[in-house]
Design a protein around this motif. Structure first.
Motif, PDB file in Angstrom:
ATOM      1  N   VAL A  64      61.631  67.784  86.624  1.00 35.41           N
ATOM      2  CA  VAL A  64      62.630  67.258  87.275  1.00 35.41           C
ATOM      3  C   VAL A  64      61.911  66.120  88.250  1.00 35.41           C
ATOM      4  CG1 VAL A  64      64.403  67.423  89.034  1.00 35.41           C
ATOM      5  CG2 VAL A  64      64.169  69.245  87.204  1.00 35.41           C
ATOM      6  N   SER A  65      62.211  65.011  88.167  1.00 36.62           N
ATOM      7  CA  SER A  65      61.630  63.685  89.079  1.00 36.62           C
ATOM      8  C   SER A  65      62.900  64.103  90.225  1.00 36.62           C
ATOM      9  CB  SER A  65      61.825  62.681  88.322  1.00 36.62           C
ATOM     10  OG  SER A  65      61.786  61.556  89.174  1.00 36.62           O
ATOM     11  N   PRO A  66      62.664  64.038  91.509  1.00 36.50           N
ATOM     12  CA  PRO A  66      61.161  63.705  92.124  1.00 36.50           C
ATOM     13  C   PRO A  66      60.292  64.797  92.388  1.00 36.50           C
ATOM     14  CG  PRO A  66      62.650  63.512  93.773  1.00 36.50           C
ATOM     15  CD  PRO A  66      63.377  64.004  92.674  1.00 36.50           C
ATOM     16  N   ASN A  67      60.310  66.236  91.635  1.00 35.29           N
ATOM     17  CA  ASN A  67      59.803  67.075  92.145  1.00 35.29           C
ATOM     18  C   ASN A  67      58.219  67.226  91.794  1.00 35.29           C
ATOM     19  OD1 ASN A  67      62.193  68.106  92.913  1.00 35.29           O
ATOM     20  ND2 ASN A  67      62.365  69.639  91.437  1.00 35.29           N
ATOM     21  N   ILE A  68      57.826  66.320  90.873  1.00 27.82           N
ATOM     22  CA  ILE A  68      56.378  66.186  90.737  1.00 27.82           C
ATOM     23  C   ILE A  68      56.132  64.577  90.834  1.00 27.82           C
ATOM     24  CG2 ILE A  68      56.581  68.172  89.231  1.00 27.82           C
ATOM     25  CD1 ILE A  68      55.778  66.049  86.898  1.00 27.82           C
ATOM     26  N   PRO A  69      54.827  64.404  90.982  1.00 24.42           N
ATOM     27  CA  PRO A  69      54.487  62.844  91.272  1.00 24.42           C
ATOM     28  C   PRO A  69      54.576  62.048  90.142  1.00 24.42           C
ATOM     29  CG  PRO A  69      52.619  64.306  91.998  1.00 24.42           C
ATOM     30  CD  PRO A  69      53.542  65.271  91.283  1.00 24.42           C
ATOM     31  N   ARG A  70      55.009  60.691  90.263  1.00 26.01           N
ATOM     32  CA  ARG A  70      55.223  59.957  89.135  1.00 26.01           C
ATOM     33  C   ARG A  70      54.117  59.788  88.287  1.00 26.01           C
ATOM     34  NH1 ARG A  70      59.856  56.231  89.986  1.00 26.01           N
ATOM     35  NH2 ARG A  70      61.063  57.586  90.522  1.00 26.01           N
ATOM     36  N   SER A  71      53.032  59.594  88.807  1.00 26.94           N
ATOM     37  CA  SER A  71      51.485  59.420  88.001  1.00 26.94           C
ATOM     38  C   SER A  71      51.369  60.566  86.980  1.00 26.94           C
ATOM     39  CB  SER A  71      50.605  59.428  88.943  1.00 26.94           C
ATOM     40  OG  SER A  71      50.488  60.563  89.784  1.00 26.94           O
ATOM     41  N   ALA A  72      52.144  61.839  87.321  1.00 25.19           N
ATOM     42  CA  ALA A  72      51.842  63.069  86.573  1.00 25.19           C
ATOM     43  C   ALA A  72      52.669  62.727  84.984  1.00 25.19           C
ATOM     44  CB  ALA A  72      52.410  64.389  87.171  1.00 25.19           C
ATOM     45  N   VAL A  73      54.145  62.136  85.251  1.00 21.26           N
ATOM     46  CA  VAL A  73      54.832  61.979  84.434  1.00 21.26           C
ATOM     47  C   VAL A  73      54.688  60.338  83.636  1.00 21.26           C
ATOM     48  CG1 VAL A  73      56.552  63.310  85.262  1.00 21.26           C
ATOM     49  CG2 VAL A  73      56.589  60.976  85.698  1.00 21.26           C
ATOM     50  N   PHE A  74      53.634  59.870  84.221  1.00 22.84           N
ATOM     51  CA  PHE A  74      53.549  58.286  83.550  1.00 22.84           C
ATOM     52  C   PHE A  74      53.153  58.722  81.944  1.00 22.84           C
ATOM     53  CE2 PHE A  74      50.923  54.837  82.440  1.00 22.84           C
ATOM     54  CZ  PHE A  74      51.699  53.672  82.842  1.00 22.84           C
ATOM     55  N   GLY A 238      59.865  59.089 100.784  1.00 18.80           N
ATOM     56  CA  GLY A 238      60.837  59.659 101.294  1.00 18.80           C
ATOM     57  C   GLY A 238      61.692  60.617 100.438  1.00 18.80           C
ATOM     58  N   PHE A 239      61.369  60.930  99.333  1.00 16.62           N
ATOM     59  CA  PHE A 239      62.033  61.885  98.556  1.00 16.62           C
ATOM     60  C   PHE A 239      61.425  62.998  98.361  1.00 16.62           C
ATOM     61  CE2 PHE A 239      63.712  57.784  96.456  1.00 16.62           C
ATOM     62  CZ  PHE A 239      64.830  57.664  97.405  1.00 16.62           C
ATOM     63  N   SER A 240      60.191  63.151  98.892  1.00 17.11           N
ATOM     64  CA  SER A 240      59.488  64.459  98.550  1.00 17.11           C
ATOM     65  C   SER A 240      58.381  64.552  99.423  1.00 17.11           C
ATOM     66  CB  SER A 240      59.152  64.622  97.289  1.00 17.11           C
ATOM     67  OG  SER A 240      58.016  63.542  96.916  1.00 17.11           O
ATOM     68  N   SER A 241      57.532  65.576  99.401  1.00 21.75           N
ATOM     69  CA  SER A 241      56.080  65.673 100.198  1.00 21.75           C
ATOM     70  C   SER A 241      55.173  64.877  99.867  1.00 21.75           C
ATOM     71  CB  SER A 241      55.573  67.124 100.132  1.00 21.75           C
ATOM     72  OG  SER A 241      55.554  67.541  98.667  1.00 21.75           O
ATOM     73  N   HIS A 242      55.395  64.238  98.641  1.00 21.83           N
ATOM     74  CA  HIS A 242      54.142  63.309  98.102  1.00 21.83           C
ATOM     75  C   HIS A 242      53.723  62.266  98.935  1.00 21.83           C
ATOM     76  CE1 HIS A 242      55.025  65.879  94.424  1.00 21.83           C
ATOM     77  NE2 HIS A 242      55.899  65.236  94.053  1.00 21.83           N
ATOM     78  N   THR A 243      54.818  61.622  99.270  1.00 19.36           N
ATOM     79  CA  THR A 243      54.385  60.371 100.691  1.00 19.36           C
ATOM     80  C   THR A 243      55.577  59.760 101.330  1.00 19.36           C
ATOM     81  OG1 THR A 243      53.629  58.103 100.408  1.00 19.36           O
ATOM     82  CG2 THR A 243      54.758  58.752  98.740  1.00 19.36           C
ATOM     83  N   GLU A 244      55.286  59.336 102.406  1.00 22.59           N
ATOM     84  CA  GLU A 244      56.414  58.693 103.418  1.00 22.59           C
ATOM     85  C   GLU A 244      56.012  57.316 103.401  1.00 22.59           C
ATOM     86  OE1 GLU A 244      59.246  60.108 104.316  1.00 22.59           O
ATOM     87  OE2 GLU A 244      58.447  62.042 103.454  1.00 22.59           O
ATOM     88  N   THR A 245      55.100  57.106 102.719  1.00 19.88           N
ATOM     89  CA  THR A 245      54.721  55.611 102.802  1.00 19.88           C
ATOM     90  C   THR A 245      55.280  54.500 101.720  1.00 19.88           C
ATOM     91  OG1 THR A 245      52.281  56.096 103.241  1.00 19.88           O
ATOM     92  CG2 THR A 245      52.778  54.029 102.653  1.00 19.88           C
TER      93      THR A 245
END
Length: 418
Positions: A64-74, A238-245
């Motif tokens: 489920v996105s955004p539960n894991i980083p985008r680079s992982a599903v790339f 802003g959607f998960s703990s991955h980044t607020e940048t």
């Protein structure tokens, strides 16, 4: 002779196959649908280009996105994009449907997440700047001006359609566009609810600053795949703990001076037009807000020195897209140390290595390279004895700026009598 886009835009909902899936399964699932729809939408006698958005609804086998980083599903998502775009080119070639050319179609793909109940509460319906993956509730609320929605027959297609219509009609007094159902192949079935890992175990680096480069002349499907993959590789904020940048996406676009020796240079689009069309495409697969202009600011920057000419588009506080005029093979990747990833096609692998060699010379950290598959005629086209070469050439004409320029040049010559 500049192509004119029609005001009408159609939407096709396609269910993603369960992972792992094969190219043959994807062809079996989607080919019949595309063979039915593409000729229906094309208008060969028109100078217009009709737009078709394809929303591929992720199956439960994708995390489920955004539960894991985008680079992982790339890896899995870019493969889905490249194989679908390859099939579109193949079907268009077989059915003599133009792509990104007068009388034909402008096809764009993004991904929908339908499992809204599995998203964090603060995210549901609020992913207006999370493209190219957006939850179906946010997408419905955006209420893009589609004149027709096409869906596929079968249980999974109906389920996805119901979810979208429910989201679309969640606002009072809003009706969904008319719906037409299309036949699909036998491989589209309701997948298992169990999830399949789509990335290798181990730490995954997220990237807030991602770059890509190209001429982007007469924007075509090959460009669209590369740009979509670039937006995918940059982590939403802003959607998960991955980044607020905020996401920073740098699109290097080759300057006019470097293109004067291109074949059919007379019909090469000027930098300003290539930038505008690239920006319009990225906007369409990135921003899913009910009023995108209200959250968008555009700045024109022209500073001395390399990579000083930039059109900067800012979306709220979440995304900055820099469209930078480049005058060498490296562009901002060797003048902006903050860029951490580069998206390339397999054909330009050597260019990615050259960039990292330059960064090492400066004592900078090397970029992580995200590689996008080359659009593949052989995998997507049915082999028919005696037609292989003709089919290959027809396929390649759909993904070549040079071929588009050649044909436009011939059209110009025929109309002027030269």
């Amino acid at each position: 002779m500049a192509p004119v886009h029609q005001e009408t835009i159609s939407l096709l909902l396609l269910p993603a196959l369960a992972l792992p899936s094969t190219t043959a399964s994807l062809i079996s699932a989607y080919k019949r649908t595309l063979e039915t729809l593409l000729p229906r939408l094309a208008q060969p006698k028109s100078q217009a280009i009709a737009r078709l958005d394809i929303a591929i609804v992720l199956s439960p086998s994708y995390p489920v996105s955004p539960n894991i980083p985008r680079s992982a599903v790339f890896p899995s998502v870019q493969r889905l994009l490249s194989e679908t775009y390859s099939l579109i080119c193949a079907v268009a070639a077989d059915n003599k449907v133009e792509l990104d050319f007068p009388g034909g179609l402008d096809v764009r793909i993004f991904l929908l997440e339908s499992r809204v109940d599995q998203l964090p509460r603060g995210v549901r319906g609020k992913q207006a700047l999370s493209g190219p993956i957006v939850d179906i509730q946010t997408f419905g609320l955006a209420a893009r001006p589609y004149t027709t929605i096409y869906s596929v027959e079968g249980e999974t297609g109906e389920q996805n359609l119901r979810s979208l219509i429910t989201a679309w009609q969640s606002e009072k007094n809003r009706s969904a566009p008319p719906v037409h159902r299309l036949p699909s192949g036998p491989a589209i079935i309701q997948p298992s609810s169990s999830q399949t890992s789509v990335h290798e175990d181990g730490p995954v680096t997220t990237h807030q600053s991602v770059a890509v480069g190209g001429t982007f002349d007469h924007l075509h499907i090959g460009h669209k795949l590369l740009l979509t993959a670039t937006v995918l590789a940059a982590e939403p904020s802003g959607f998960s703990s991955h980044t607020e940048t905020p996401r920073l996406i740098t699109v290097g676009i080759t300057g006019d001076a470097l293109l004067v020796n291109k074949k059919y240079a007379a019909v090469v689009e000027p930098w300003s037009l290539r930038q505008q069309r690239t920006a319009e495409f990225i906007d369409s697969i990135l921003a899913f807000h009910p009023d995108v202009p209200s959250i968008t600011k555009t700045e024109h920057i022209d500073q001395p020195g390399p990579n000083g000419k930039v059109v900067r588009v800012t979306y709220g506080n979440d995304i900055i897209v820099n469209y930078t005029q480049i005058s060498d093979p490296f562009g901002p990747t060797i003048t902006d140390e903050g860029i951490s990833a580069l998206v390339i096609s397999r054909e330009t692998r050597a260019g990615g290595k050259a960039v990292n060699d330059k960064r090492k010379e400066r004592g900078w950290k090397e970029l992580e390279i995200f590689e996008v598959d080359v659009l593949d005629a052989r995998a997507a086209m049915a082999e028919e004895e005696g037609e292989g070469q003709e089919k290959q050439e027809s396929f390649e004409s759909k993904i070549s700026s040079t071929e588009i320029r050649r044909r436009l040049s011939e059209m110009r010559a025929s109309t002027t009598g030269q």
